[in-house]
Design an enzyme around this catalytic site. Sequence first.
Site, mmCIF file in Angstrom:
data_model
loop_
_atom_site.group_PDB
_atom_site.id
_atom_site.type_symbol
_atom_site.label_atom_id
_atom_site.label_comp_id
_atom_site.label_asym_id
_atom_site.label_seq_id
_atom_site.Cartn_x
_atom_site.Cartn_y
_atom_site.Cartn_z
ATOM 1 N N HIS A 21 20.380 64.139 -3.499
ATOM 2 C CA HIS A 21 21.249 65.313 -3.555
ATOM 3 C C HIS A 21 22.462 65.036 -4.431
ATOM 4 O O HIS A 21 22.842 65.840 -5.275
ATOM 5 C CB HIS A 21 21.676 65.742 -2.143
ATOM 6 C CG HIS A 21 22.218 67.129 -2.094
ATOM 7 N ND1 HIS A 21 23.552 67.405 -1.995
ATOM 8 C CD2 HIS A 21 21.599 68.331 -2.185
ATOM 9 C CE1 HIS A 21 23.725 68.720 -1.991
ATOM 10 N NE2 HIS A 21 22.554 69.308 -2.118
ATOM 11 N N HIS B 284 22.731 73.776 -8.273
ATOM 12 C CA HIS B 284 23.427 74.786 -7.472
ATOM 13 C C HIS B 284 23.945 75.873 -8.405
ATOM 14 O O HIS B 284 23.930 75.706 -9.608
ATOM 15 C CB HIS B 284 24.623 74.171 -6.734
ATOM 16 C CG HIS B 284 24.200 73.147 -5.744
ATOM 17 N ND1 HIS B 284 24.230 71.801 -6.003
ATOM 18 C CD2 HIS B 284 23.691 73.279 -4.497
ATOM 19 C CE1 HIS B 284 23.777 71.140 -4.957
ATOM 20 N NE2 HIS B 284 23.434 72.007 -4.026
ATOM 21 N N HIS C 186 15.857 72.892 -3.720
ATOM 22 C CA HIS C 186 16.027 72.412 -2.347
ATOM 23 C C HIS C 186 14.706 72.460 -1.574
ATOM 24 O O HIS C 186 14.488 71.656 -0.679
ATOM 25 C CB HIS C 186 17.131 73.195 -1.634
ATOM 26 C CG HIS C 186 18.508 72.827 -2.108
ATOM 27 N ND1 HIS C 186 19.066 73.376 -3.238
ATOM 28 C CD2 HIS C 186 19.423 71.931 -1.632
ATOM 29 C CE1 HIS C 186 20.278 72.839 -3.423
ATOM 30 N NE2 HIS C 186 20.523 71.969 -2.475
ATOM 31 N N HIS D 234 24.931 79.877 3.342
ATOM 32 C CA HIS D 234 24.689 78.471 3.034
ATOM 33 C C HIS D 234 25.957 77.627 2.911
ATOM 34 O O HIS D 234 26.130 76.626 3.598
ATOM 35 C CB HIS D 234 23.841 78.353 1.748
ATOM 36 C CG HIS D 234 23.940 77.015 1.103
ATOM 37 N ND1 HIS D 234 24.759 76.766 0.023
ATOM 38 C CD2 HIS D 234 23.374 75.830 1.422
ATOM 39 C CE1 HIS D 234 24.670 75.485 -0.312
ATOM 40 N NE2 HIS D 234 23.839 74.889 0.518
ATOM 41 N N HIS E 91 27.928 74.571 5.334
ATOM 42 C CA HIS E 91 28.321 73.227 4.876
ATOM 43 C C HIS E 91 29.761 72.920 5.274
ATOM 44 O O HIS E 91 30.074 71.848 5.794
ATOM 45 C CB HIS E 91 28.226 73.127 3.346
ATOM 46 C CG HIS E 91 26.881 72.703 2.858
ATOM 47 N ND1 HIS E 91 26.482 71.396 2.854
ATOM 48 C CD2 HIS E 91 25.851 73.414 2.340
ATOM 49 C CE1 HIS E 91 25.251 71.314 2.355
ATOM 50 N NE2 HIS E 91 24.844 72.536 2.036
ATOM 51 N N PHE F 273 28.950 68.122 -1.814
ATOM 52 C CA PHE F 273 27.574 67.930 -2.277
ATOM 53 C C PHE F 273 27.167 66.463 -2.365
ATOM 54 O O PHE F 273 26.055 66.093 -2.022
ATOM 55 C CB PHE F 273 27.373 68.568 -3.645
ATOM 56 C CG PHE F 273 27.307 70.067 -3.594
ATOM 57 C CD1 PHE F 273 26.780 70.721 -2.501
ATOM 58 C CD2 PHE F 273 27.758 70.822 -4.649
ATOM 59 C CE1 PHE F 273 26.712 72.108 -2.455
ATOM 60 C CE2 PHE F 273 27.691 72.199 -4.632
ATOM 61 C CZ PHE F 273 27.174 72.841 -3.534
ATOM 62 N N HIS G 227 19.207 73.094 5.701
ATOM 63 C CA HIS G 227 18.506 73.620 4.533
ATOM 64 C C HIS G 227 17.119 74.143 4.840
ATOM 65 O O HIS G 227 16.592 74.974 4.103
ATOM 66 C CB HIS G 227 18.490 72.605 3.389
ATOM 67 C CG HIS G 227 19.592 72.868 2.423
ATOM 68 N ND1 HIS G 227 19.474 73.776 1.395
ATOM 69 C CD2 HIS G 227 20.869 72.424 2.387
ATOM 70 C CE1 HIS G 227 20.629 73.848 0.749
ATOM 71 N NE2 HIS G 227 21.496 73.043 1.325
#
Length: 596
Positions: free
Chosen positions: A171, A192, A201, A327, A331, A348, A361
């Site tokens: 990632h 992203h 993903h 999403h 996070h 990230f 995810h």
Amino acid sequence: MSPAALSLDRIKLQHRSRCPLLPNRFKITANARKEANAAKSSNPSFPSKKGSSTPASIIDRRELLAGTIAGGASLAASPSGPALAEPVGSPTFKRCQPANIANTNTFVMCCPPKPKRDTIAFKPDTGPMRTRRPAHLVDEDYIHKYNTAYAKMRALPSDDPRSFRQQANVHCVYCNYGYHQEGDPKSTLQIHFNWLFLPWHRWYLYYHEKILGSLINDPTFALPFWNWDNQDGGSYIPEMFRREGTPIFDANRNEANYAPARVDLGYASEVDPKSKPNKPDDQIRQDNISIMYNNVAKVNNQEAFFGAPVRKGNNNGGDGSLEKTPHTAVHIFGGSPKNPNGEDLGNFYSAGKDPLFYSHHANVDRMWDVWRSLGNHDFRDADYLNTEFLFFDENQDLVRVKVKDAIDNKTKLKYEYASMPQDKVWIDYRPLPLAKTAFAQPVASLVPGATAMAAEYPLVRSSSQNAEPVKVGAGPLTVTVAQPKGSASDELLVLEEMVIGMQNNTNFNVFINLPEANESTTLSCAEYVGSFYNIPHFMPGMTESSTRTTNASFSIKPNVEILGLKDADKLVVTLVPRGKDKEKVFTFKGARIQYA
Ligand code: C2O
């Protein structure tokens, strides 16, 4: 709203476009695009390689605008006609560089180990079907198996591509600019903020799950999904992840957000958590349902849902609604505010270090299936379908995969999701105008169905017609945007060429017909149309003030209908900045309504 918040030169705004060539260029591109699409739909394997006989460009309007402003770069490439598009180049696996994670010039090495054998091509999965189940409903046998798999993954030597460390690094390297694009070394690669978000993903989780399954010799092993959209049981950080000392525990989380704190799908990080607007639990619950409706269920347009295209040489893209929220909000909800960059889940480069990431995810990925089940369709654009990534599989082979093989998860990847009757709660949600909700504020102008006084707010036009960018910061901003007559399966509000600090937690909610909106306004009302989020991220060679430019699209069709604004020639649009960087200014060059 304070008029001072709007640094917009109203006199200059009256000028017409200073780019008289623009209309003609639009025409060329619009026709080119039609031709390209026609060619594609008659031939699904439509090639788009340079030198092929592809009749025309599939450069979209956004690229054209960006190119025009930047000196016509995307057009200058081909004076006799628009340039040919190609997929984003595959990652420069052999020339990976350390990732720069913050403005302190901190680098982390998250490059992959060297493959032992030649790269192989993906072949459809022939194993048994794997069914992903909601994390809050799995039994103790499953929890034991799941922990055993992670214990084994954590015990692998750290240079084994299947090890937990290397899995987390995947990632980091794809998200923090460890790779450039093969064949175009000047272009970075970012999965992203654009249409690659969902397919990349999906592949990442696919191999992660296959590796976990192979470590416990269980080909039916499937990741659990954190069912945060389900307000009855799913919307807490699942209990199994909170068991200290287990392989799926991570100490770098925001413990204040463990149950009884309900996950807030519109979460904003605060410098001082005490300054956070205090949302009662029943409002969070109702707002969550509305966020799911507004950012997943109601969105019909592909780009608005998946994110905007990125092609070779064009990296701007634009986040899809699902990526922005829920999403990104989830996070930030999960990461620890005690760490400098919100580690682990809140940044990230570190997100993959928390096993909860993969469960979060899995639910993001499930939304792709749910969205399709609502009658929506995937992109058929050849540049999208042919984009390639590289992942290590459960045999430590490096596999070259294409986006097109990720689309049909049931047949090609052999996994599916348990069906969730609770999805209906937000799919069938129909928001009411604020004045009719339980959270109505006593504001005189909020007469049901009334149109906010559009004349009071400055008009922002599309970016080619606005002389100066509009500044947002230090409080809500209200403007008006012309609503041309039209209809299509979706109606989009597009904020064009937003320039945001890469290191900022830029975050705002968007409302129409509600200039009174503020940070405490419920998102359960029909005036709320969507949210924007940026996760701070960094690129080698950049400075603290580095920015990225992006468009932000919000689907507004049902909202306009519910609010009775279909015939309004202007919409009143209010942006409400939130979170710890809400004072940091960002700009946008223009705004428009688009039927798509
Ligand atoms: Cu790659 Cu949820 O981030």
